[in-house]
Scaffold this motif. Structure first.
Motif, PDB file in Angstrom:
ATOM      1  N   GLU A  58      12.128 -41.639 -53.570  1.00 24.24           N
ATOM      2  CA  GLU A  58      13.033 -42.262 -54.415  1.00 24.24           C
ATOM      3  C   GLU A  58      14.479 -41.532 -54.169  1.00 24.24           C
ATOM      4  OE1 GLU A  58      11.859 -42.197 -58.394  1.00 24.24           O
ATOM      5  OE2 GLU A  58      10.687 -44.064 -58.244  1.00 24.24           O
ATOM      6  N   ILE A  59      14.739 -40.498 -53.176  1.00 22.10           N
ATOM      7  CA  ILE A  59      15.829 -39.683 -53.240  1.00 22.10           C
ATOM      8  C   ILE A  59      16.983 -40.497 -52.427  1.00 22.10           C
ATOM      9  CG2 ILE A  59      16.877 -37.410 -52.457  1.00 22.10           C
ATOM     10  CD1 ILE A  59      13.881 -36.456 -52.798  1.00 22.10           C
ATOM     11  N   SER A  60      16.653 -41.158 -51.330  1.00 21.22           N
ATOM     12  CA  SER A  60      17.730 -41.726 -50.484  1.00 21.22           C
ATOM     13  C   SER A  60      16.961 -42.980 -49.683  1.00 21.22           C
ATOM     14  CB  SER A  60      18.569 -40.832 -49.839  1.00 21.22           C
ATOM     15  OG  SER A  60      17.595 -40.314 -48.460  1.00 21.22           O
ATOM     16  N   ASP A  61      18.049 -43.878 -49.328  1.00 23.27           N
ATOM     17  CA  ASP A  61      17.479 -45.028 -48.474  1.00 23.27           C
ATOM     18  C   ASP A  61      18.495 -45.172 -47.253  1.00 23.27           C
ATOM     19  OD1 ASP A  61      16.273 -47.177 -47.653  1.00 23.27           O
ATOM     20  OD2 ASP A  61      17.281 -48.518 -48.892  1.00 23.27           O
ATOM     21  N   VAL A  62      17.995 -45.563 -46.201  1.00 18.69           N
ATOM     22  CA  VAL A  62      18.636 -45.547 -44.984  1.00 18.69           C
ATOM     23  C   VAL A  62      18.403 -46.923 -44.253  1.00 18.69           C
ATOM     24  CG1 VAL A  62      19.458 -44.738 -42.851  1.00 18.69           C
ATOM     25  CG2 VAL A  62      18.600 -42.995 -44.705  1.00 18.69           C
ATOM     26  N   THR A  63      19.397 -47.617 -44.257  1.00 18.07           N
ATOM     27  CA  THR A  63      19.208 -49.140 -43.873  1.00 18.07           C
ATOM     28  C   THR A  63      20.173 -49.443 -42.588  1.00 18.07           C
ATOM     29  OG1 THR A  63      20.786 -50.330 -45.109  1.00 18.07           O
ATOM     30  CG2 THR A  63      18.318 -49.817 -46.019  1.00 18.07           C
ATOM     31  N   GLY A  64      19.542 -50.268 -41.628  1.00 12.18           N
ATOM     32  CA  GLY A  64      20.313 -50.476 -40.481  1.00 12.18           C
ATOM     33  C   GLY A  64      20.132 -51.871 -39.961  1.00 12.18           C
ATOM     34  N   TYR A  65      19.312 -52.559 -40.865  1.00  7.39           N
ATOM     35  CA  TYR A  65      19.080 -54.103 -40.468  1.00  7.39           C
ATOM     36  C   TYR A  65      18.847 -55.026 -41.760  1.00  7.39           C
ATOM     37  CZ  TYR A  65      17.136 -52.219 -35.890  1.00  7.39           C
ATOM     38  OH  TYR A  65      16.991 -51.785 -34.738  1.00  7.39           O
ATOM     39  N   ASP A  66      19.029 -56.122 -41.413  1.00  7.12           N
ATOM     40  CA  ASP A  66      18.760 -57.221 -42.505  1.00  7.12           C
ATOM     41  C   ASP A  66      17.758 -58.180 -42.125  1.00  7.12           C
ATOM     42  OD1 ASP A  66      20.837 -56.552 -44.325  1.00  7.12           O
ATOM     43  OD2 ASP A  66      22.346 -57.912 -43.268  1.00  7.12           O
ATOM     44  N   ILE A  67      16.871 -58.526 -42.972  1.00  7.75           N
ATOM     45  CA  ILE A  67      15.785 -59.314 -42.618  1.00  7.75           C
ATOM     46  C   ILE A  67      16.161 -60.733 -42.921  1.00  7.75           C
ATOM     47  CG2 ILE A  67      13.319 -59.788 -43.218  1.00  7.75           C
ATOM     48  CD1 ILE A  67      13.649 -57.251 -41.994  1.00  7.75           C
ATOM     49  N   VAL A  68      16.376 -61.582 -41.843  1.00  8.14           N
ATOM     50  CA  VAL A  68      16.500 -62.979 -41.928  1.00  8.14           C
ATOM     51  C   VAL A  68      15.443 -63.802 -41.561  1.00  8.14           C
ATOM     52  CG1 VAL A  68      18.422 -64.672 -41.182  1.00  8.14           C
ATOM     53  CG2 VAL A  68      19.159 -62.357 -41.467  1.00  8.14           C
ATOM     54  N   ASN A  69      14.910 -64.732 -42.516  1.00  7.42           N
ATOM     55  CA  ASN A  69      13.925 -65.487 -42.114  1.00  7.42           C
ATOM     56  C   ASN A  69      12.700 -64.843 -41.462  1.00  7.42           C
ATOM     57  OD1 ASN A  69      15.246 -67.971 -43.194  1.00  7.42           O
ATOM     58  ND2 ASN A  69      16.105 -68.225 -40.953  1.00  7.42           N
ATOM     59  N   GLY A  70      12.367 -63.462 -42.302  1.00  7.28           N
ATOM     60  CA  GLY A  70      11.341 -62.513 -41.537  1.00  7.28           C
ATOM     61  C   GLY A  70      11.829 -61.979 -39.990  1.00  7.28           C
ATOM     62  N   VAL A  71      12.713 -61.896 -39.799  1.00  8.74           N
ATOM     63  CA  VAL A  71      13.203 -61.465 -38.502  1.00  8.74           C
ATOM     64  C   VAL A  71      14.257 -60.302 -38.794  1.00  8.74           C
ATOM     65  CG1 VAL A  71      14.023 -61.662 -36.126  1.00  8.74           C
ATOM     66  CG2 VAL A  71      12.600 -63.458 -37.269  1.00  8.74           C
ATOM     67  N   LYS A  72      14.186 -59.161 -38.251  1.00  2.00           N
ATOM     68  CA  LYS A  72      15.192 -58.082 -38.381  1.00  2.00           C
ATOM     69  C   LYS A  72      16.398 -58.444 -37.446  1.00  2.00           C
ATOM     70  CE  LYS A  72      13.137 -54.251 -37.008  1.00  2.00           C
ATOM     71  NZ  LYS A  72      12.892 -53.013 -36.642  1.00  2.00           N
ATOM     72  N   GLU A  73      17.545 -58.209 -37.973  1.00  3.86           N
ATOM     73  CA  GLU A  73      18.969 -58.604 -37.730  1.00  3.86           C
ATOM     74  C   GLU A  73      19.660 -57.175 -37.664  1.00  3.86           C
ATOM     75  OE1 GLU A  73      19.534 -61.178 -35.819  1.00  3.86           O
ATOM     76  OE2 GLU A  73      18.195 -62.574 -36.239  1.00  3.86           O
ATOM     77  N   PRO A  74      20.334 -56.739 -36.711  1.00  9.09           N
ATOM     78  CA  PRO A  74      21.152 -55.735 -36.992  1.00  9.09           C
ATOM     79  C   PRO A  74      22.395 -55.931 -37.768  1.00  9.09           C
ATOM     80  CG  PRO A  74      21.064 -56.472 -34.668  1.00  9.09           C
ATOM     81  CD  PRO A  74      20.382 -57.271 -35.261  1.00  9.09           C
ATOM     82  N   HIS A 245      26.659 -35.260 -45.214  1.00 10.88           N
ATOM     83  CA  HIS A 245      25.700 -34.408 -44.657  1.00 10.88           C
ATOM     84  C   HIS A 245      24.552 -33.954 -45.591  1.00 10.88           C
ATOM     85  CE1 HIS A 245      28.560 -34.107 -41.584  1.00 10.88           C
ATOM     86  NE2 HIS A 245      27.493 -34.040 -40.908  1.00 10.88           N
ATOM     87  N   ALA A 246      24.637 -34.204 -46.940  1.00 11.08           N
ATOM     88  CA  ALA A 246      23.879 -33.655 -47.907  1.00 11.08           C
ATOM     89  C   ALA A 246      22.373 -34.257 -47.875  1.00 11.08           C
ATOM     90  CB  ALA A 246      24.343 -33.751 -49.370  1.00 11.08           C
ATOM     91  N   GLU A 247      22.104 -35.448 -47.456  1.00 14.51           N
ATOM     92  CA  GLU A 247      20.850 -36.125 -47.480  1.00 14.51           C
ATOM     93  C   GLU A 247      20.772 -37.089 -46.373  1.00 14.51           C
ATOM     94  OE1 GLU A 247      18.133 -35.819 -48.412  1.00 14.51           O
ATOM     95  OE2 GLU A 247      17.208 -37.716 -48.649  1.00 14.51           O
ATOM     96  N   HIS A 248      19.425 -37.485 -45.949  1.00 15.20           N
ATOM     97  CA  HIS A 248      19.510 -38.991 -45.021  1.00 15.20           C
ATOM     98  C   HIS A 248      18.096 -39.269 -44.927  1.00 15.20           C
ATOM     99  CE1 HIS A 248      20.527 -41.029 -41.369  1.00 15.20           C
ATOM    100  NE2 HIS A 248      21.503 -41.517 -42.456  1.00 15.20           N
ATOM    101  N   GLY A 249      17.557 -39.319 -46.036  1.00 17.92           N
ATOM    102  CA  GLY A 249      16.087 -39.808 -46.132  1.00 17.92           C
ATOM    103  C   GLY A 249      15.044 -38.926 -45.841  1.00 17.92           C
ATOM    104  N   GLY A 250      13.763 -39.032 -46.074  1.00 21.18           N
ATOM    105  CA  GLY A 250      12.862 -37.958 -46.038  1.00 21.18           C
ATOM    106  C   GLY A 250      12.263 -38.062 -44.470  1.00 21.18           C
TER     107      GLY A 250
END
Length: 458
Positions: A58-74, A245-250
């Protein structure tokens, strides 16, 4: 034994060692086709490069995509600490003095502090900053390391001996140890640098204590600089860099290392030392130094740094392994998660531009901007991919540290003294949830053999 005999023996040992190296290379080589045959996730990543799910946090979340109609989009990258967008934590302008301290509180306790809670927290951390003269003399000053990350490791491991209850992994005790490390690591990093410079280059040795009431960023600058002076913008930029720089996901290498080591039940100092060892590597925390070294090499080999065609020619050679370190990598470009953008890089780029204007280093900033643009296009073309390639946090952090007058030896230690907040939060999370020891499987692909007696071997 005379010199001639010694030289002959040395030559013989050298030949024998070369033979051992060759044996090691042959013995260690695994048929790469077997990874595909057994569906092994090399680097704990699937075929698309996405990390294999190995835990929950629960500490951090890193995202680089959106899910559009079940497909990953940058998509533009986003980074959340305990659910809060890191952009909000860094804040706008130069007035947010204790952003790193506020962020550390959030990472450890899962909520933003009130003004009173933050004030108390800052006082608690400040009360734990002191390093005894005995520790500075006996640990930091003796045999200083050329690579300060090893100095950090040595110092952290030795703090075990100064702890009256080092092996207790109860939450209250680990929290105490974590707060002490968060407080002391900035001093340890700066003092290790001063000792290294003094004993190796005969620089004047001035060890200054932290000043109560100053932020972590301000204290780093005042302890590092002989005159102890800094501008408001300098302190604010460094504070922002510490937050980012303090945190970037597990799943990043050093934090995952902390989870793995913590799951064995070991002590806090050993777990943090292991994370520091991971962060030292140039594929992880050492990347920002590689970026600056790459730019130095570019300037040596490009006659006109304002000529895009010359820069492009140099970068093509880098990608072919014909320039810089031969790795074929343009350091600071690309990320395992982020696609269109790394939010940390965008924030640091904005601060880098402000700092460049204050320092009269606009040309240096523009060079970075040009390389960022050209490199992204070249990498995409070389890989024949549509997925965007963006600059990562390392691309501008080294430039910022350089403009702040921070020596290269401290680039990666700065990463460590900020990431200690995230490591501590993840260690506590691992202990609170009493997870099983982390033990992934390795498939044996060798061959069973009959033992041969020594005298019968050929």
């Amino acid at each position: 034994m005379d010199n001639e005999s010694m030289m002959a023996l040395s030559k013989q040992l050298e030949v024998e060692f070369d033979s051992l190296v060759e044996n090691c290379l042959v013995s260690g080589a695994i048929d790469l086709n077997l990874y595909q045959e057994y569906d092994v996730k090399r680097g704990l990543r699937d075929s698309s490069g996405k990390g294999v799910l190995t835990g929950l946090t629960e500490i951090s979340d890193v995202t680089g995509y959106d899910i559009v109609n079940g497909v990953k989009e940058p998509a533009d990258g986003k980074l959340f600490y305990q659910g809060y967008d890191v952009k909000k934590l860094v804040g706008e302008g130069i007035k947010k003095k204790f952003a790193f301290e506020e962020t550390t509180y959030l990472l450890l306790f899962g909520k933003l502090p009130t003004a009173e809670q933050l004030e108390v927290f800052i006082e608690v951390v400040a009360s734990l900053q002191e390093l005894s003269g005995q520790f500075v003399r006996d640990v930091i000053m003796k045999a200083p390391s050329a690579n300060l990350m090893n100095g950090l490791q040595k110092s952290v491991l030795t703090l075990y001996s100064y702890d009256s209850n080092p092996d207790d992994i109860s939450i209250p005790n680990v929290l105490r140890q974590s707060l002490q490390l968060i407080a002391k690591l900035p001093l340890i990093a700066v003092y290790n640098y001063h000792a290294y410079r003094h004993f190796n280059f005969l620089d004047s040795l001035v060890i200054k204590p932290p000043v109560k009431g100053l932020s972590t960023a301000e204290n780093i600058l005042q302890m590092l600089r002989p005159d102890g002076k800094y501008t408001e913008l300098e302190a604010r930029v460094l504070d922002a860099a510490l937050v980012l720089h303090a945190e970037h996901g597990g799943g990043n290498n050093s934090t995952f290392t902390n989870h793995v080591v913590t799951s064995s039940g070991t002590d806090t100092y050993s777990a943090v030392a292991a994370s520091i060892a991971s962060l030292k590597g140039p594929r992880h925390g050492g990347a920002n130094l590689k970026v600056q070294q790459m730019f130095a090499d570019l300037k040596k080999n490009v006659s006109d740094i304002k000529d895009d065609s010359q820069i492009e020619g140099y970068l093509k050679k880098v990608l072919k392994g014909e320039a810089f370190d031969g790795s074929g990598l343009i350091y600071g470009m690309g990320h395992a998660v982020y696609t269109i953008s790394d939010p940390r890089e965008l924030i640091l780029k904005g601060f880098a531009e402000k700092l460049a204007n204050e320092k009269g280093m606009q040309d240096e900033f523009l060079l970075h901007d040009t390389v960022e643009r050209i490199a992204a296009e070249l990498i995409m073309a070389r890989r024949h991919v549509i997925k965007p390639v963006c600059a990562n946090v390392d691309f501008y952090s080294g430039l910022i540290y350089t403009m702040l007058g921070i020596p290269e030896e401290l680039f990666t230690p700065l990463f460590a003294l900020s990431r200690i907040s995230g490591w501590s939060a993840h260690r506590l999370e691992e202990l609170v949830n009493k997870e099983k020891i982390i033990r992934p499987a390795y498939k044996y692909v060798g061959h069973h053999k009959e033992y041969v007696e020594l005298e019968e071997r050929k």
